[in-house]
Scaffold this active site. Structure first.
Site, PDB file in Angstrom:
ATOM      1  N   LYS A 192       0.872  -1.430  -0.099  1.00 45.83           N
ATOM      2  CA  LYS A 192       0.009  -0.125   0.105  1.00 45.83           C
ATOM      3  C   LYS A 192       0.994   1.312  -0.052  1.00 45.83           C
ATOM      4  CE  LYS A 192      -2.176   3.333   2.248  1.00 45.83           C
ATOM      5  NZ  LYS A 192      -2.206   4.244   3.685  1.00 45.83           N
ATOM      6  N   ASP A 216      -6.089  -0.003   2.440  1.00 47.72           N
ATOM      7  CA  ASP A 216      -5.794   0.600   4.030  1.00 47.72           C
ATOM      8  C   ASP A 216      -7.068   0.576   4.791  1.00 47.72           C
ATOM      9  OD1 ASP A 216      -7.845   2.292   2.493  1.00 47.72           O
ATOM     10  OD2 ASP A 216      -6.963   4.082   3.477  1.00 47.72           O
ATOM     11  N   TRP A 251     -11.184   8.132  -1.565  1.00 50.81           N
ATOM     12  CA  TRP A 251     -10.419   8.618  -0.398  1.00 50.81           C
ATOM     13  C   TRP A 251     -10.838  10.059  -0.254  1.00 50.81           C
ATOM     14  CZ3 TRP A 251      -7.169  12.097   2.072  1.00 50.81           C
ATOM     15  CH2 TRP A 251      -6.705  11.951   3.279  1.00 50.81           C
TER      16      TRP A 251
END
Ligand SMILES: Nc1nc2c(c(CN[C@H]3C=C[C@H](O)[C@@H]3O)cn2[C@@H]2O[C@H](COP(=O)(O)O)[C@@H](O)[C@H]2O)c(=O)[nH]1
Length: 381
Positions: free
Chosen positions: A253, A285, A351
């Site tokens: 990640k 995540d 995100w």
């Protein structure tokens, strides 16, 4: 609900991450991939494919991201992504840091911290200084990683160790420009350089045995746990005890997000020019999987959801952790293949969209969404 089929994904450019996870897609027990049309629809509404591959303007507009573009921004990103993990305390409150009279939370608290440190003259991007306590004393880093409420950040010692490792690597390899240029605009090569030389970026685990990867793939997938399934169905899958011998699952990640952030910060030019940016996967995540579950793109089994809702911990390398991360990557891979939008761009959209749902009263566990995040204490995200 359908699992992402291996056949459907065959035309997606592969990297080590997707190569290791793709065989799992038909074997997931606690997470289902479905609702792909929801994400496709969202991307169709919000993404203009004639625009740049990655939203550089949007990236620069965040108040804590640098507004300029020069080599110092690459340095800044290497530091940020070395520390880009775990912004929630055990009681689910977010890490909070003040800068210019504003209290920043979560990831933005990290950016505020590094910006405060640079303003105060802490040589965070002087690699020689960063590499040892004679350059930057441990006590300085300890106080940097103490939030405005006087609480040490989670994994404080691991952060200091990761920074020292970064300083040592970059001071012995000529700095960020030299490292990036040695990869010849190849995103996967930069990921590989980071994970080879920096142990803190090596986001892989031994495949838990019950995520059986038998080449025949003929064994029955265990039943999808229902609401009445005993909690042990989840807790039994928390411990990373049994492993599939010789099989590694790779997520990478932080290494992959560093590549994508370079592309965004440099508008896909100079240190951000990668000919294969499409080949990196989304960055699995604790926030984007939650957002995908909130939207209905992935679905947690009732037993897993009940565990997460009561704030149960998820152990790094466990079956459920691998499933949540793998399903998120699989869902975004499929939407990327159908729409032609890169997984990184889809991820950044998700995100940022998730951040828009957050307000100062949200706990880190829910952050304004219907489904909780998964609480996993790890240096990888
Ligand atoms: N998948 C994915 N995860 C991301 C980011 C970012 C920030 N990226 C920059 C690039 C584009 C944006 O506009 C930002 O400028 C942070 N994180 C992760 O989130 C978690 C922190 O969450 P919370 O506690 O709520 O602040 C933590 O695991 C952190 O590693 C991203 O983009 N994608």
């Amino acid at each position: 609900m359908s699992a992402v089929s291996e056949a459907q994904c065959s035309d997606i450019p592969e990297n080590e991450v997707w190569r290791s996870l793709r065989p799992l897609m038909s074997r997931l027990r606690h997470v289902r991939v479905g609702g792909l049309h929801i994400l496709e629809q969202l991307m169709a509404e919000h993404y203009d494919p004639t625009q740049a591959t990655i939203d550089s303007e949007g990236w620069h507009s965040h108040p804590q991201n640098p507004s300029h573009t020069d080599d110092s921004v690459a340095d800044w990103l290497f530091v940020i992504d070395t520390l880009n993990f775990g912004f929630w305390h055990d009681d689910n409150s977010p890490v909070r840091v003040e800068r210019d009279g504003v209290a920043y939370r979560g990831y933005w608290a990290l950016c505020a911290t590094v910006n405060n440190a640079l303003d105060q003259g802490v040589p965070m991007c002087d690699w020689e200084s960063l590499s040892s306590p004679s350059g930057i004393p441990d006590s300085t880093l300890v106080s940097l990683f103490t939030d405005m409420d006087g609480r040490p950040w989670p994994l404080q010692a691991e952060r200091i160790h990761a920074l020292r490792e970064l300083g040592a690597f970059l001071s012995s390899s000529g700095g960020t420009r030299s490292v990036i240029e040695s990869c010849h605009n190849d995103a996967l090569s930069l990921v590989s350089t980071l994970t080879t030389h920096l142990s803190s970026f090596r986001d892989s685990c031994a495949c838990p045995g019950s995520l059986s990867l038998s080449p025949s793939g003929t064994e029955a997938v265990p039943p999808y746990p229902s609401a009445s399934t005993p909690e042990s169905v989840v807790t039994d899958t928390l411990a990373p005890t049994e492993v599939e011998e010789g099989v590694t699952l790779t997520f990478n990640k932080r290494a992959q997000i560093l590549v994508a952030e370079l592309a965004a910060a440099f508008d896909c030019k100079d240190l951000g020019a990668f000919h294969n940016l499409h080949s990196i996967t989304m960055f699995a995540d604790y926030r984007v999987p939650q957002m995908l579950a909130h939207l209905g793109v992935i679905e947690y089994s009732p037993a897993l959801l009940a565990w997460l809702e009561k704030g149960g911990d998820v152990i790094p390398g466990s079956v459920v952790e691998c499933e949540m991360r793998a399903a998120s990557i699989g869902a975004v891979q499929e939407v990327a293949a159908k729409t032609g939008i890169s997984p990184a761009a889809i991820d950044f959209y998700l995100w940022d969209a998730c951040k828009r749902e957050q307000n100062p009263s949200n706990s880190a566990l829910y952050a304004g969404l219907k489904v909780p995040m998964h609480r996993c204490r790890t240096i990888f995200y």
